[in-house]
Design a protein around this motif. Structure first.
Motif, short mmCIF file in Angstrom:
data_model
loop_
_atom_site.label_atom_id
_atom_site.label_comp_id
_atom_site.label_asym_id
_atom_site.label_seq_id
_atom_site.Cartn_x
_atom_site.Cartn_y
_atom_site.Cartn_z
N THR A 145 1.08 -1.32 0.30
CA THR A 145 0.07 0.35 -0.03
C THR A 145 0.30 1.21 0.00
OG1 THR A 145 0.06 0.15 2.34
CG2 THR A 145 -2.17 -1.28 1.11
N GLN A 146 2.32 0.92 -0.21
CA GLN A 146 3.20 2.37 -0.21
C GLN A 146 4.64 1.75 0.13
OE1 GLN A 146 2.95 3.34 4.60
NE2 GLN A 146 5.19 3.56 4.37
N CYS A 147 5.39 2.55 -0.37
CA CYS A 147 6.74 2.89 -0.56
C CYS A 147 6.91 3.08 1.09
CB CYS A 147 7.72 3.57 -1.40
SG CYS A 147 6.77 2.77 -2.96
N PRO A 148 8.36 2.09 1.62
CA PRO A 148 8.98 2.54 2.64
C PRO A 148 9.01 4.46 3.11
CG PRO A 148 10.08 0.95 1.75
CD PRO A 148 9.17 1.68 1.01
N VAL A 151 14.51 7.84 5.57
CA VAL A 151 14.53 8.26 7.32
C VAL A 151 14.86 9.67 7.09
CG1 VAL A 151 16.98 8.52 8.37
CG2 VAL A 151 16.37 6.61 7.90
N GLY A 152 14.20 10.92 8.31
CA GLY A 152 14.09 12.23 7.56
C GLY A 152 12.38 12.24 7.68
N GLU A 153 11.82 11.17 7.44
CA GLU A 153 10.64 11.49 6.48
C GLU A 153 9.98 11.84 7.82
OE1 GLU A 153 9.69 13.80 4.02
OE2 GLU A 153 12.25 13.96 3.57
N SER A 154 8.13 12.48 7.31
CA SER A 154 7.19 11.40 8.37
C SER A 154 6.08 11.67 7.41
CB SER A 154 6.34 13.26 8.59
OG SER A 154 7.87 13.18 10.05
N THR A 155 5.22 10.33 7.56
CA THR A 155 3.10 10.46 6.24
C THR A 155 2.17 10.73 7.60
OG1 THR A 155 2.50 9.26 5.02
CG2 THR A 155 4.34 7.88 6.78
N THR A 156 1.24 10.76 7.37
CA THR A 156 0.42 10.25 8.48
C THR A 156 -0.43 9.73 8.03
OG1 THR A 156 0.52 12.93 8.05
CG2 THR A 156 -2.02 11.80 9.02
N TYR A 157 -1.73 8.81 8.72
CA TYR A 157 -2.30 7.63 8.47
C TYR A 157 -3.17 8.32 9.07
CZ TYR A 157 1.79 4.15 7.41
OH TYR A 157 3.17 3.83 7.81
N ASP A 415 8.09 -5.70 -4.76
CA ASP A 415 9.03 -4.24 -5.21
C ASP A 415 8.70 -3.43 -3.64
OD1 ASP A 415 11.64 -2.59 -5.24
OD2 ASP A 415 11.42 -3.29 -7.06
N TRP A 416 9.59 -2.89 -3.11
CA TRP A 416 9.22 -1.31 -2.15
C TRP A 416 9.53 -0.82 -2.72
CZ3 TRP A 416 14.65 -2.91 0.74
CH2 TRP A 416 14.44 -2.97 2.07
N ALA A 417 10.02 -0.16 -3.75
CA ALA A 417 9.98 0.92 -4.70
C ALA A 417 8.29 0.85 -6.24
CB ALA A 417 10.67 1.59 -6.00
N ASP A 552 4.64 10.77 -3.55
CA ASP A 552 5.45 11.33 -3.01
C ASP A 552 6.65 10.22 -1.78
OD1 ASP A 552 7.33 14.64 -2.05
OD2 ASP A 552 5.95 13.27 -0.25
N ILE A 553 5.96 9.53 -1.04
CA ILE A 553 6.64 8.71 -0.23
C ILE A 553 7.44 7.65 -1.56
CG2 ILE A 553 6.91 7.43 0.81
CD1 ILE A 553 3.35 8.39 1.84
N CYS A 554 6.82 7.40 -2.24
CA CYS A 554 7.25 6.94 -3.38
C CYS A 554 8.73 7.25 -4.10
CB CYS A 554 6.67 6.21 -5.09
SG CYS A 554 6.06 4.27 -4.14
N THR A 555 8.69 8.38 -4.41
CA THR A 555 9.83 9.32 -4.93
C THR A 555 11.19 9.19 -4.40
OG1 THR A 555 8.57 10.33 -6.57
CG2 THR A 555 10.39 11.57 -6.16
N LYS A 556 10.43 9.99 -2.81
CA LYS A 556 11.75 9.77 -2.12
C LYS A 556 12.10 8.57 -1.44
CE LYS A 556 9.54 14.21 0.17
NZ LYS A 556 8.71 14.59 1.04
N TRP A 557 11.57 7.46 -1.74
CA TRP A 557 12.57 6.45 -1.36
C TRP A 557 13.12 6.18 -2.48
CZ3 TRP A 557 14.20 3.47 2.19
CH2 TRP A 557 14.17 1.87 1.81
#
Length: 573
Positions: A145-148, A151-157, A415-417, A552-557
């Motif tokens: 359901t997401q990329c990992p 480190v240094g980032e935040s997300t909201t569930y 695949d994580w990405a 956004d999460i996937c690009t950063k990962w």
């Protein structure tokens, strides 16, 4: 209305001194309910505001209009929960992490920050057992359901507390859940048994003085390693009683005679099936996972990895002794632990704990389930199935000599990405076989699934996004002509045992669009590929997904993984 909270359970709050090197964030240990809620008293626990235990939350949604908001931060720590120091990971500085509280019908918002520093880890947080109705993106499973989260980032569930009872959250990235990234979830609501006080979460963990990351190579090459110890709510001793070299501290729980206590058991172990008991005391079991059940009494309860039970214990033994052992016993039939008889806490009457001299209950060492005792309080009947899938679990070594688990002849390797949810929103229709995808495209239809194994290893099977009905569970090979399926109010839960050399017949409805993982909750087996996933009602998924957040999460990962040359060494979930 928004309520900003950071809380832990009563059990966890007593453990600050038992976890050297950990800094606990400020918290309240109160079990928090809406001020407008009435009717739920020690003698009327079946009532809850305008609702009751008779309210079926699957057909009558409850909405309080309240939002509970939390902040969780993952960090690297040094801990010594049994007196032996080692590195670990923690949530808000503690193991277990803080308990998240909500009321039945609340909206829960959790901001997660990845501040892990030493191991260049991504992360994700899964809300175990939370149904995530139409909120699949918030299920928190890396590669699904997401990329990992880097480190240094935040997300909201954000998710709705559609159910009530006891559960837990944990990382769903690599083996982080068993490095310490987990905590409790308490959703206040009615119950099928009365009690005076709620003691909150009671976690049962296996533990070793090497990290699970260090042990994973051994698990892959030689099979499950034997762990050194176990913890009850994050603490225990290490070494023999009476030996001057023994280290650590036991959990001590104070009982007042005549008082009844609710305890919320969670098996958060990587690979240990427990028998739990309190000497001389009887337990009333009133919920299995997040499903209220008709109460039953027992002296010993069996609990597999990922399972939860809500129990009530009455303090009625003060005339027998002042101190009693609370026991978490690894079942040698499927669990290897060097501390088979000394994973214990103390229940005491009086001003302070002493060393108990009580004797434990007799039981048969086995890795079975409580299924025969479980009758859901809200009765439901299973209709005829539209699908009939048979999945076989097996294990073998790959070309590199590593153990890999197979389900339906496939070892999951995602695949994580490239999370499945992103593939769905990108309208990708071709999947690799090791994505282990089954599509369920018809809405509100019944699914029957049989999982079976010929191996002498039982497995706790966990399904995301649904409670499932247990239609049959037994030894031998499943034969539809001879096995009678229980369809009239069968047990339902989100985690159940696949017996050794046996079968588990499951059923659920396609009532929740999304990409949902099903896997063995033994940590080693999940990482070794014992999993598959369902794309449910695919045409409806894109409309409930925030593609900007996903991308956004996937690009950063992808940038993070490339910059630090991080290699994926497990199944991806």
């Amino acid at each position: 209305m928004i309520s900003r909270l950071l809380a832990t359970s009563s059990f966890t709050a007593t453990l600050a001194s038992a976890l050297p090197g950990l800094v606990h964030a400020p918290h309240s240990s109160a079990l928090l309910a809406r001020s407008s809620c009435s009717g739920n008293t020690a003698s009327t626990r079946s009532q809850w505001c305008d609702y009751s235990i008779d309210t079926d939350y699957t057909t009558e949604p409850v909405d309080t209009g309240v939002t509970r908001e939390y902040w969780l931060e993952l960090t690297d720590v040094t801990v010594s929960p049994d007196g032996v120091s080692r590195s670990a990971m923690a949530v808000n500085g503690s193991i277990p992490g803080p308990t998240i509280f909500a009321d039945w019908g609340d909206t829960v918002v959790v901001h997660v920050t990845n501040s892990l520093s030493t191991s260049l880890n991504g992360t994700s947080i899964h809300w175990h057992g939370i149904r995530q109705n139409y909120t699949n993106q918030n299920d928190g499973v890396a590669s699904i359901t997401q990329c990992p989260l880097v480190v240094g980032e935040s997300t909201t569930y954000t998710w709705k507390a559609t159910q009530y009872g006891s559960s837990w959250y944990h990382s769903h990235f690599s083996l982080q859940a068993w490095e310490g990234v987990f905590g409790g979830i308490i959703i206040n609501g009615p119950s099928t048994a009365n009690y005076d006080e709620d003691l909150g979460m009671l976690f049962l963990n296996d533990w070793d003085h090497q990290t699970v990351d260090e042990l994973y190579s051994s698990a892959e090459t030689s099979g499950p390693p034997t762990l050194a110890n176990g913890l009850i709510n994050g603490t225990n001793v290490y070494g023999e009683d009476g030996d001057s070299s023994q280290t650590g501290t036991r959990l001590a729980v104070s009982f007042t005679s005549g008082t009844s206590y609710r305890m919320r058991l969670v098996n958060a172990a990587v690979d240990t099936h427990w028998r739990f008991s309190i000497d001389n005391h009887t337990m009333t079991v009133m919920a299995a996972d997040l499903v209220p059940i008709v109460p039953y009494e027992t002296t010993v309860i069996t609990i597999g990895m990922g399972q939860r039970y809500d129990i009530v214990v009455t303090a009625d033994q003060a005339d027998v002794a002042d101190n009693f052992w609370m026991r978490a016993i690894p079942q040698s039939a499927c669990s290897d632990n060097d501390s088979t008889e000394n994973i214990k806490g103390i229940v005491y009457y009086g001003d302070s704990p002493g060393t108990p001299s009580t004797t434990g209950y007799d039981f048969k060492d086995a890795c079975d389930d409580e299924t025969a005792n479980i009758t859901p309080y809200i009765s439901k009947t299973v209709s005829s199935a539209q699908w009939n899938d048979l999945e076989t679990a097996s294990v073998s070594r790959n070309s590199a000599g590593l153990f890999k688990w197979y389900l339906n002849s496939t070892t999951m390797l995602v695949d994580w990405a490239k999370p499945t949810l992103e593939m769905v929103t990108d309208n990708i229709t071709e999947y690799e076989s090791d994505d282990a995808i089954i599509e369920l495209n018809e809405a509100n239809q019944w699914v029957y699934m049989v999982v079976q194994t010929t191996l002498q290893v039982p497995h706790p099977i966990h399904l995301h996004g649904h409670d499932f009905f247990i239609l049959a569970q037994g030894s031998g090979t499943y034969d539809s002509s001879t096995v009678t399926l229980e369809t009239d109010n069968p047990p339902r839960r989100d985690t159940a045992m696949l017996p050794s050399q046996g079968y588990l017949v499951m059923a659920w409805e396609t009532d929740n669009p999304g990409v949902w993982l099903m896997h063995c909750h033994i940590g080693w087996h999940t990482s070794e590929g014992f999993a598959l996933q369902f794309i449910e009602r695919k045409s409806e998924i894109a409309s409930i997904v925030s593609t900007s957040t996903l991308e956004d999460i996937c690009t950063k990962w992808e940038e993070f993984q490339g910059d630090y040359s991080i290699e994926q060494e497990d199944s991806g979930v």
